[in-house]
Design a protein around this motif. Structure first.
Motif, PDB file in Angstrom:
ATOM      1  N   ALA A 110     -10.905 -87.924 -19.137  1.00  0.00           N
ATOM      2  CA  ALA A 110     -10.582 -88.679 -20.350  1.00  0.00           C
ATOM      3  C   ALA A 110     -10.061 -87.719 -21.414  1.00  0.00           C
ATOM      4  CB  ALA A 110     -11.821 -89.399 -20.866  1.00  0.00           C
ATOM      5  N   PRO A 111      -9.119 -88.182 -22.264  1.00  0.00           N
ATOM      6  CA  PRO A 111      -8.669 -87.341 -23.376  1.00  0.00           C
ATOM      7  C   PRO A 111      -9.753 -87.283 -24.448  1.00  0.00           C
ATOM      8  CG  PRO A 111      -7.596 -89.484 -23.478  1.00  0.00           C
ATOM      9  CD  PRO A 111      -8.424 -89.477 -22.229  1.00  0.00           C
ATOM     10  N   VAL A 112     -10.168 -86.078 -24.836  1.00  0.00           N
ATOM     11  CA  VAL A 112     -11.274 -85.907 -25.783  1.00  0.00           C
ATOM     12  C   VAL A 112     -10.948 -84.755 -26.724  1.00  0.00           C
ATOM     13  CG1 VAL A 112     -12.944 -86.640 -24.016  1.00  0.00           C
ATOM     14  CG2 VAL A 112     -12.518 -84.186 -24.378  1.00  0.00           C
ATOM     15  N   GLU A 113     -11.856 -84.527 -27.667  1.00  0.00           N
ATOM     16  CA  GLU A 113     -11.842 -83.261 -28.403  1.00  0.00           C
ATOM     17  C   GLU A 113     -13.150 -82.548 -28.075  1.00  0.00           C
ATOM     18  OE1 GLU A 113     -10.178 -82.548 -32.448  1.00  0.00           O
ATOM     19  OE2 GLU A 113     -12.299 -82.202 -32.967  1.00  0.00           O
ATOM     20  N   PRO A 149      -8.701 -79.247 -19.004  1.00  0.00           N
ATOM     21  CA  PRO A 149      -8.158 -78.307 -19.999  1.00  0.00           C
ATOM     22  C   PRO A 149      -9.019 -78.116 -21.244  1.00  0.00           C
ATOM     23  CG  PRO A 149      -6.425 -79.735 -19.162  1.00  0.00           C
ATOM     24  CD  PRO A 149      -7.702 -80.249 -18.577  1.00  0.00           C
ATOM     25  N   ALA A 150      -9.553 -79.202 -21.808  1.00  0.00           N
ATOM     26  CA  ALA A 150     -10.341 -79.074 -23.035  1.00  0.00           C
ATOM     27  C   ALA A 150     -11.569 -78.201 -22.810  1.00  0.00           C
ATOM     28  CB  ALA A 150     -10.759 -80.446 -23.557  1.00  0.00           C
ATOM     29  N   ILE A 151     -12.215 -78.374 -21.662  1.00  0.00           N
ATOM     30  CA  ILE A 151     -13.429 -77.613 -21.354  1.00  0.00           C
ATOM     31  C   ILE A 151     -13.077 -76.170 -21.017  1.00  0.00           C
ATOM     32  CG2 ILE A 151     -15.409 -77.434 -19.805  1.00  0.00           C
ATOM     33  CD1 ILE A 151     -15.473 -79.824 -21.800  1.00  0.00           C
ATOM     34  N   LEU A 152     -12.015 -75.962 -20.238  1.00  0.00           N
ATOM     35  CA  LEU A 152     -11.599 -74.592 -19.918  1.00  0.00           C
ATOM     36  C   LEU A 152     -11.314 -73.817 -21.202  1.00  0.00           C
ATOM     37  CD1 LEU A 152      -9.226 -75.119 -16.842  1.00  0.00           C
ATOM     38  CD2 LEU A 152     -11.661 -74.578 -16.846  1.00  0.00           C
ATOM     39  N   GLN A 153     -10.644 -74.483 -22.149  1.00  0.00           N
ATOM     40  CA  GLN A 153     -10.338 -73.814 -23.424  1.00  0.00           C
ATOM     41  C   GLN A 153     -11.609 -73.401 -24.160  1.00  0.00           C
ATOM     42  OE1 GLN A 153      -7.381 -72.801 -23.943  1.00  0.00           O
ATOM     43  NE2 GLN A 153      -5.840 -74.384 -24.209  1.00  0.00           N
ATOM     44  N   VAL A 154     -12.552 -74.338 -24.332  1.00  0.00           N
ATOM     45  CA  VAL A 154     -13.754 -73.995 -25.109  1.00  0.00           C
ATOM     46  C   VAL A 154     -14.648 -73.016 -24.347  1.00  0.00           C
ATOM     47  CG1 VAL A 154     -13.794 -76.116 -26.475  1.00  0.00           C
ATOM     48  CG2 VAL A 154     -15.148 -75.989 -24.380  1.00  0.00           C
ATOM     49  N   ALA A 164      -7.627 -83.066 -22.137  1.00  0.00           N
ATOM     50  CA  ALA A 164      -8.462 -83.848 -21.224  1.00  0.00           C
ATOM     51  C   ALA A 164      -9.714 -83.080 -20.818  1.00  0.00           C
ATOM     52  CB  ALA A 164      -7.655 -84.210 -19.979  1.00  0.00           C
ATOM     53  N   ALA A 165     -10.809 -83.824 -20.655  1.00  0.00           N
ATOM     54  CA  ALA A 165     -12.020 -83.282 -20.031  1.00  0.00           C
ATOM     55  C   ALA A 165     -12.184 -83.977 -18.692  1.00  0.00           C
ATOM     56  CB  ALA A 165     -13.241 -83.525 -20.906  1.00  0.00           C
ATOM     57  N   LEU A 166     -12.702 -83.234 -17.726  1.00  0.00           N
ATOM     58  CA  LEU A 166     -12.890 -83.755 -16.370  1.00  0.00           C
ATOM     59  C   LEU A 166     -14.338 -83.537 -15.955  1.00  0.00           C
ATOM     60  CD1 LEU A 166     -11.736 -84.662 -13.511  1.00  0.00           C
ATOM     61  CD2 LEU A 166     -11.412 -82.205 -13.082  1.00  0.00           C
ATOM     62  N   PHE A 167     -14.973 -84.597 -15.473  1.00  0.00           N
ATOM     63  CA  PHE A 167     -16.321 -84.449 -14.922  1.00  0.00           C
ATOM     64  C   PHE A 167     -16.200 -84.031 -13.463  1.00  0.00           C
ATOM     65  CE2 PHE A 167     -16.850 -87.160 -18.579  1.00  0.00           C
ATOM     66  CZ  PHE A 167     -18.019 -86.665 -19.156  1.00  0.00           C
ATOM     67  N   THR A 168     -17.023 -83.062 -13.052  1.00  0.00           N
ATOM     68  CA  THR A 168     -16.979 -82.555 -11.682  1.00  0.00           C
ATOM     69  C   THR A 168     -18.364 -82.695 -11.044  1.00  0.00           C
ATOM     70  OG1 THR A 168     -17.684 -80.268 -12.124  1.00  0.00           O
ATOM     71  CG2 THR A 168     -15.346 -80.799 -12.500  1.00  0.00           C
TER      72      THR A 168
END
Length: 393
Positions: free
Chosen positions: A214-217, A239-244, A228-232
């Protein structure tokens, strides 16, 4: 036969190859030693095989380092448009994706071939030797001697371009740091960056959403990214999680705003506009159904919105805007796209990438404590730092 080299470059990745090519333009004879069976392996897998070779907006603000000013000099002297001009000179078609990311239309192989053609263009000579395992590096004050299983090679200048330990299956290692320490250079503690985060404890239930995005901040501390954040099956990625993840410290929460385009009190607006709707339905309106259902279960607000008091709806809106996850770790160097930390910038000249204590020794690319965001920034640092060093070889 003993050959006279002007410089030896350890590592045939993006930074090493580009440094060799730029040095050859200046008439230098350069030897590139690569431990893998071929050069440019990380380039070939980057960007889904299309190589996200730079970012049009790359600037110092897009990099992490113990010294955030260090990268300014190299980045200002070799810019994204300079590399784009080189790509176009070689008739490589490219396209821009979101957020300034540039990719090859065809294959990442084109970038490797371009670098090899640049190395061959001279007037200096670039010799590339693969499958070379370095066993010793010695320095007598005037010359560096590099010993591998095939012999010894000597030059007055040595460039460390062996990257960091991320993606060990590609042959990555901590060799750069061991060599730096041998010469008395400080190393900023390396850690995985641009890496998926893992969840445990009560948050394991989110792992059941594996594959949902889902697109998130996403934010940690004062740093936030909207992608986007992806649940695994292990936790959080995308991308959003990799960045943070590059900014995340163990023990800190990661906050996610699931509705970054809505005001925090949007459930109250929904109550006024659709009193017979439910919070679950409203969540499903903006998020994938499986994710919406998990969030709705966690919020535990049932029934028509018109029958729910304002206070719990306001609280739900605030939680959805700053949902706290507590990662118990990351997937480590095996899954990290890059390494944060590395050879301390305090040890290097920002103009030439030369070690202040060891004249003739240089460090470039990912081996240095300069780490870019996701999206072509790390390649731009490879080109810029390699170019800076090459002007001094």
């Amino acid at each position: 036969m003993e050959q006279a080299w002007d410089a030896i470059i350890l590592g045939g990745g993006a930074a090493g190859l580009f440094c060799a090519a730029e040095a050859a333009k200046r008439g230098r004879n350069v030897l590139v030693l690569e431990r893998a069976e071929k050069v440019g392996k990380k380039i070939l897998i980057s960007g889904g095989g299309r190589c996200n070779f730079t970012n049009v907006g790359a600037g110092p603000a897009n990099y992490l380092s113990a010294n955030p000013h260090f990268a300014k000099s190299a980045l200002s002297r070799y810019r994204p448009q300079d590399f784009v001009a080189l790509v176009e000179k070689h008739s490589i078609a490219w396209h821009e994706k979101t957020l300034g990311q540039l990719f090859c239309d065809g294959s990442a192989r084109q970038i490797v071939d371009m670098l090899l053609e640049e190395c061959a263009a001279g007037p200096g000579k670039v010799t590339i030797r693969c499958n070379e395992e370095v066993s010793e590096v010695a320095h007598n004050g005037a010359m560096f001697t590099v010993t591998t299983q095939y012999g010894s090679f000597t030059a007055p200048k040595l460039v460390i371009a062996t990257g960091g330990p991320s993606i060990p299956k590609m042959g990555a290692s901590d060799f750069a740091y061991r060599l730096a320490r041998q010469f008395g250079l400080k190393v900023v503690e390396p850690r995985p960056a641009l890496v998926p985060l893992t969840l445990g404890g009560e948050e394991v239930l989110f792992r059941e959403l594996s594959g949902v995005a889902a697109p998130v901040e996403a934010s940690t501390g004062k740093t936030a990214f909207r992608e986007a954040a992806l649940f695994t099956h292990r936790g959080l990625s995308g991308p959003a999680i990799l960045q943070v993840s590059s900014y995340w410290k163990a023990g800190d929460p990661v906050h996610i705003d699931f509705f970054p385009d809505r005001p925090k009190d949007w459930p109250l607006d929904a109550k006024r506009e659709n009193p017979r709707s439910t919070l679950r339905a409203q969540l499903r309106d903006g998020l994938p159904a499986r994710l919406a259902d998990v969030l709705a279960d966690q919020l535990a607000i049932d029934g028509d919105l018109g029958n729910v008091p304002d206070k719990p709806l306001r609280a739900a809106g605030e939680r959805l805007a700053r949902w706290a996850f507590h990662p118990n770790g990351s997937e480590g160097f095996a899954k990290a796209e890059v390494t944060a930390g590395g050879i301390s910038t305090a040890e290097l000249s920002s103009q030439t990438m030369e070690a202040k204590k060891v004249p003739g020794l240089y460090a470039i690319g990912e081996a240095v404590d300069v780490t870019g965001w996701l999206g072509g920034y790390n390649f731009q640092w490879a080109w810029a730092s390699a170019h800076a060093a090459a002007q001094a070889l």
